[in-house]
Design a protein around this motif. Structure first.
Motif, short mmCIF file in Angstrom:
data_model
loop_
_atom_site.label_atom_id
_atom_site.label_comp_id
_atom_site.label_asym_id
_atom_site.label_seq_id
_atom_site.Cartn_x
_atom_site.Cartn_y
_atom_site.Cartn_z
N GLY A 12 0.82 -1.21 0.00
CA GLY A 12 0.00 0.00 0.00
C GLY A 12 0.85 1.25 0.00
O GLY A 12 1.77 1.38 0.81
N ALA A 16 -0.11 5.71 5.33
CA ALA A 16 0.29 4.68 6.29
C ALA A 16 1.45 3.85 5.72
O ALA A 16 2.43 3.58 6.42
CB ALA A 16 -0.89 3.78 6.64
N ASN A 44 -6.30 7.37 -1.39
CA ASN A 44 -7.24 8.24 -0.68
C ASN A 44 -6.48 9.35 0.04
O ASN A 44 -6.98 10.46 0.20
CB ASN A 44 -8.07 7.44 0.32
N THR A 45 -5.27 9.02 0.49
CA THR A 45 -4.50 10.04 1.21
C THR A 45 -4.31 11.28 0.33
O THR A 45 -4.36 12.40 0.85
CB THR A 45 -3.11 9.49 1.58
N PHE A 50 -6.52 17.39 6.29
CA PHE A 50 -6.46 17.89 7.67
C PHE A 50 -6.16 16.78 8.67
O PHE A 50 -6.73 15.68 8.60
CB PHE A 50 -7.79 18.57 8.04
N THR A 144 -0.50 -5.86 -7.93
CA THR A 144 -1.68 -6.06 -7.08
C THR A 144 -1.51 -7.35 -6.29
O THR A 144 -1.32 -8.41 -6.87
CB THR A 144 -2.96 -6.14 -7.95
N ILE A 145 -1.58 -7.23 -4.98
CA ILE A 145 -1.45 -8.41 -4.13
C ILE A 145 -2.78 -9.16 -4.10
O ILE A 145 -3.84 -8.57 -3.83
CB ILE A 145 -1.00 -8.00 -2.70
N ASP A 190 -16.69 8.95 -2.38
CA ASP A 190 -15.75 10.01 -2.77
C ASP A 190 -14.31 9.48 -2.76
O ASP A 190 -13.36 10.24 -2.75
CB ASP A 190 -15.88 11.22 -1.83
N ASN A 191 -14.16 8.16 -2.75
CA ASN A 191 -12.83 7.54 -2.69
C ASN A 191 -12.22 7.42 -4.09
O ASN A 191 -12.90 7.62 -5.10
CB ASN A 191 -12.93 6.12 -2.11
N ASP A 198 -9.36 -4.45 -0.64
CA ASP A 198 -8.52 -5.65 -0.84
C ASP A 198 -7.91 -6.14 0.48
O ASP A 198 -7.80 -7.35 0.71
CB ASP A 198 -7.34 -5.36 -1.79
N ALA A 345 -1.56 -0.90 9.35
CA ALA A 345 -1.71 0.52 9.72
C ALA A 345 -2.62 1.22 8.73
O ALA A 345 -2.74 0.81 7.57
CB ALA A 345 -0.34 1.20 9.73
N ASN A 361 -9.11 12.54 12.04
CA ASN A 361 -8.39 11.49 12.77
C ASN A 361 -7.82 10.40 11.87
O ASN A 361 -6.96 9.64 12.30
CB ASN A 361 -9.31 10.83 13.80
N LEU A 363 -6.06 10.72 8.97
CA LEU A 363 -4.68 11.01 8.56
C LEU A 363 -3.74 10.93 9.76
O LEU A 363 -2.61 10.45 9.65
CB LEU A 363 -4.59 12.39 7.88
C1 LIG Z 1 -12.07 12.71 -0.43
C2 LIG Z 1 -11.47 12.33 0.89
C3 LIG Z 1 -11.00 13.31 1.75
C4 LIG Z 1 -10.47 12.95 2.99
N1 LIG Z 1 -10.01 13.95 3.81
C5 LIG Z 1 -9.47 13.60 5.00
C6 LIG Z 1 -8.92 14.60 5.87
O1 LIG Z 1 -8.84 15.78 5.51
N2 LIG Z 1 -8.47 14.20 7.09
C7 LIG Z 1 -8.51 12.89 7.50
O2 LIG Z 1 -8.07 12.59 8.60
N3 LIG Z 1 -8.98 11.92 6.67
C8 LIG Z 1 -9.46 12.24 5.44
N4 LIG Z 1 -9.92 11.25 4.62
C9 LIG Z 1 -9.68 9.84 4.99
C10 LIG Z 1 -8.21 9.51 4.75
O3 LIG Z 1 -7.76 10.20 3.60
C11 LIG Z 1 -7.96 8.01 4.55
O4 LIG Z 1 -8.56 7.28 5.58
C12 LIG Z 1 -6.46 7.72 4.59
O5 LIG Z 1 -5.79 8.54 3.67
C13 LIG Z 1 -6.18 6.26 4.27
O6 LIG Z 1 -4.78 6.12 4.11
P1 LIG Z 1 -4.13 4.71 3.93
O7 LIG Z 1 -2.66 4.90 3.85
O8 LIG Z 1 -4.67 3.77 4.94
O9 LIG Z 1 -4.70 4.20 2.51
P2 LIG Z 1 -4.77 4.93 1.09
O10 LIG Z 1 -4.21 6.28 1.11
O11 LIG Z 1 -6.16 4.76 0.60
O12 LIG Z 1 -3.80 4.00 0.22
C14 LIG Z 1 -4.07 2.63 0.03
C15 LIG Z 1 -2.97 2.05 -0.84
O13 LIG Z 1 -3.09 0.62 -0.88
C16 LIG Z 1 -2.94 0.18 -2.22
N5 LIG Z 1 -3.58 -1.12 -2.37
C17 LIG Z 1 -4.87 -1.44 -2.09
N6 LIG Z 1 -5.07 -2.74 -2.37
C18 LIG Z 1 -3.89 -3.24 -2.83
C19 LIG Z 1 -3.48 -4.51 -3.30
N7 LIG Z 1 -4.33 -5.56 -3.38
N8 LIG Z 1 -2.20 -4.67 -3.72
C20 LIG Z 1 -1.33 -3.63 -3.68
N9 LIG Z 1 -1.68 -2.40 -3.24
C21 LIG Z 1 -2.94 -2.21 -2.83
C22 LIG Z 1 -3.59 1.29 -3.02
O14 LIG Z 1 -3.22 1.22 -4.38
C23 LIG Z 1 -3.02 2.51 -2.29
O15 LIG Z 1 -1.70 2.73 -2.72
C24 LIG Z 1 -10.42 11.59 3.37
C25 LIG Z 1 -10.88 10.60 2.51
C26 LIG Z 1 -11.39 10.95 1.27
C27 LIG Z 1 -11.87 9.87 0.35
#
Ligand SMILES: Cc1cc2nc3c(=O)[nH]c(=O)nc-3n(C[C@H](O)[C@H](O)[C@H](O)COP(=O)(O)OP(=O)(O)OC[C@H]3O[C@@H](n4cnc5c(N)ncnc54)[C@H](O)[C@@H]3O)c2cc1C
Length: 538
Positions: A12, A16, A44-45, A50, A144-145, A190-191, A198, A345, A361, A363
């Motif tokens: 990912g 995180a 999504n990040t 914020f 893709t895993i 909105d994702n 996955d 994470a 919360n 981010l």
């Molecule tokens: C429009 C929007 C605005 C937001 N604004 C905020 C905000 O301002 N403040 C806040 O706290 N939260 C916000 N959130 C929520 C927050 O952005 C997300 O919860 C957070 O960014 C998730 O981060 P992550 O690292 O867990 O996953 P992500 O950032 O979603 O990344 C997931 C990664 O995993 C990879 N992946 C998935 N499946 C596989 C697989 N099978 N094999 C290989 N790779 C894979 C994806 O390609 C990607 O690279 C927002 C969410 C959205 C949708």
């Protein structure tokens, strides 16, 4: 089949994942980070902006109280404490990596020039990935895993496919799951399109339980014009209005006197349910035509201004949309899951947010627990001997996964449904039957519709690499929708973001409990462990 070895594997490329890779790399061990598409962007990040965390005006106690209040009795208080305690340090770590963080309101934002129309999350991720490229970490986008590799109860790595359909086996001493949530399994969300849960299915299929998947958070105001991509459109100016087809002001109908941005921060659930119900009766519009010229210079209006769509001249369609998953994989305070060597994470993890997530919360969670998981995975890898010296010979493992690859790639003739149409069908079931307003008869109806789609999905036989990925997506998404429908049927109350029209009140005497989802022979088995420790403990 390609084979790669590393000490630490990160799955990912969101906040995180990237932050855990940056921290793990400091140990001097080999780190490999893989993502379905790019590392950093397309996540999504990259859409977020914020971080809620203690600052000069918002104490750690304030942060703790706000988080637990939003979680309505279901937060894992131990995780909340770690979040609150380490929030400011994690923001400091981002600053040290070169991200321009600035104190704002009840936390921190990305410091951009006043009239910048750049997405803050893109600036955040571009900066961190650039930093990662300057380290010894290997970046592997476009993989893709499909499965976690577990032998003798311990993680050995992961298996997946490159975009061209070539299989790949990765051997690692420890692995971090950072695959984000599952918002895009819903028709209205909105994702990013690739966020299809996955990580949840990888965990379930590896034998882990998931928790509280029925708790899905909605964002009340997302652009719903059919030809435009989804985008959060709440704005500060008091001249912005939310109206129905007859021009009736919907905040007035609800008796809300705050501006729309305040209402979406403090009354997210109420507004989402109300707007969902209003949208069943007719279209809902956002009207920015009276917003004064000077306000259009600031984000997000300056971003909308760049579009060819006439946002300033006419009201446009909006709708609530799925935003975030509170449920997921269980970890302890060190990011460890129930499988030795597997850490997790970010949004894929359950527990911290309880029945609803406090804004900002997610981010902070990625930053705090990404750092922790990076350290934990490095510590585990350092102490672990190589899998070969533990008696797991490389050849049988290779042969096993070659057989698995052939199984995935096996081509057969069958009934042909276009995977894209099936995915659309699944998303529509999720939104219609497991959306903001749920009810027994509709949840059951949703399950009936799902059964007929599942039969058609079984008969999709991939003939091309792209169809291989689509088939896997269909299987994952249908499994998760089944989980949410079945889990929602059992929870006979309403709490946080979870709303049952037939049980509209919270029921503390029966439901201060979690829902545990376990997959046994393809069927979900449910238990309902009580919350622990009690939410009042601090
Ligand atoms: C429009 C929007 C605005 C937001 N604004 C905020 C905000 O301002 N403040 C806040 O706290 N939260 C916000 N959130 C929520 C927050 O952005 C997300 O919860 C957070 O960014 C998730 O981060 P992550 O690292 O867990 O996953 P992500 O950032 O979603 O990344 C997931 C990664 O995993 C990879 N992946 C998935 N499946 C596989 C697989 N099978 N094999 C290989 N790779 C894979 C994806 O390609 C990607 O690279 C927002 C969410 C959205 C949708």
């Amino acid at each position: 089949m390609e084979e790669i070895s590393t000490d630490i594997l990160v799955i990912g490329g969101g906040l995180a994942g990237v932050l855990s890779a940056l921290e793990a790399e400091k140990s001097g061990l080999d780190v490999l980070i893989v993502g379905k598409f790019a590392i950093g962007l397309g996540t999504n990040t990259s859409l977020g902006s914020f971080f809620t965390a203690a600052n000069s005006r918002f104490s750690k106690q304030d942060h703790f109280d706000a988080t637990v209040k939003a979680g309505k009795g279901l937060c894992n208080v131990n995780l909340v404490k770690v979040l609150v305690e380490n929030g400011p340090t994690a923001i400091g770590a981002l600053t040290a990596y070169g991200v321009p963080m600035i104190e704002r309101g009840i936390g921190y934002g990305i410091d951009l020039p006043a009239h910048s129309a750049q997405l803050p999350g893109v600036v955040l991720m571009k900066g961190l990935v650039e930093r990662l490229r300057g380290t010894s970490t290997r970046l592997l986008p476009g993989l893709t895993i499909f499965d976690l590799v577990i032998e003798e109860g311990e993680i050995q790595g992961a298996f997946g496919f490159f975009k061209d359909g070539k299989p790949c086996l990765i051997r690692s001493k420890s692995t971090i799951l950072a695959t984000g949530g599952a918002g895009a399994i819903y028709q209205r969300n909105d994702n990013q399109r690739s966020i299809l849960g996955d990580g949840y299915t990888l965990a379930l299929q590896a034998g882990l339980s998931l928790y509280d998947l029925e708790f899905v958070q909605y964002y009340p105001l997302v652009l719903a014009e059919p030809r435009l991509s989804t985008f959060i459109v709440d704005t500060e100016p008091k001249e912005a209005r939310l109206v129905n087809e007859k021009g009736r002001d919907l905040l007035e109908v609800l008796g809300i006197s705050q501006n729309i941005q305040q209402a979406t921060m403090t009354q997210r659930d109420r507004l989402s349910i109300f707007l969902y119900e209003a949208s069943q009766e007719g279209d809902v519009y956002y009207d920015l035509t009276q917003v004064p010229e000077e306000a259009w210079g600031h984000f997000p209006l300056n971003f909308l201004k760049k579009s060819r769509f006439p946002f300033r001249e006419r009201p446009f369609l909006v709708s609530p949309a799925v935003h975030f998953f509170m449920g997921g994989v269980e970890t302890d305070e060190k990011g460890a899951t129930g499988i030795p060597g597997l850490f997790a994470a970010g949004e894929v993890v359950w527990g911290l947010h309880g029945a609803n997530r406090h804004g900002g919360n997610a981010l902070t969670e990625c930053a705090v627990f990404g750092i922790i998981a990076g350290h934990s995975a490095a510590e585990y890898a350092r102490q672990r001997e190589s899998p070969q010296s533990q008696g797991i010979a490389p050849e049988p493992l290779t042969r096993k996964w070659e057989r698995k690859a052939n199984h995935y790639l096996r081509r057969r003739r069958g009934v042909f449904d276009h995977p894209r149409d099936l995915l659309k069908g699944l998303k529509s079931i999720a939104w219609k039957y497991a959306g903001p307003v749920r009810e027994e008869k509709f949840l059951k109806e949703g399950l009936d519709h799902l059964v007929s789609l599942e039969k058609r999905i079984e008969q999709v036989y991939p003939a091309t690499p792209s169809e291989l990925f689509r088939k896997k997506e269909l299987e994952n998404v249908s499994l998760l929708i089944r989980a949410i429908l079945e889990g929602s049927l059992l929870r006979t109350e309403s709490r946080g973001s979870f709303y049952r029209a037939d049980f509209p009140q919270p029921d503390d005497s029966h439901w201060l409990k979690h829902t545990c989802y376990r997959l046994e022979k393809g069927e979900f088995k449910f238990t309902h462990p009580p919350t622990k420790p009690p939410p009042s403990v601090h």
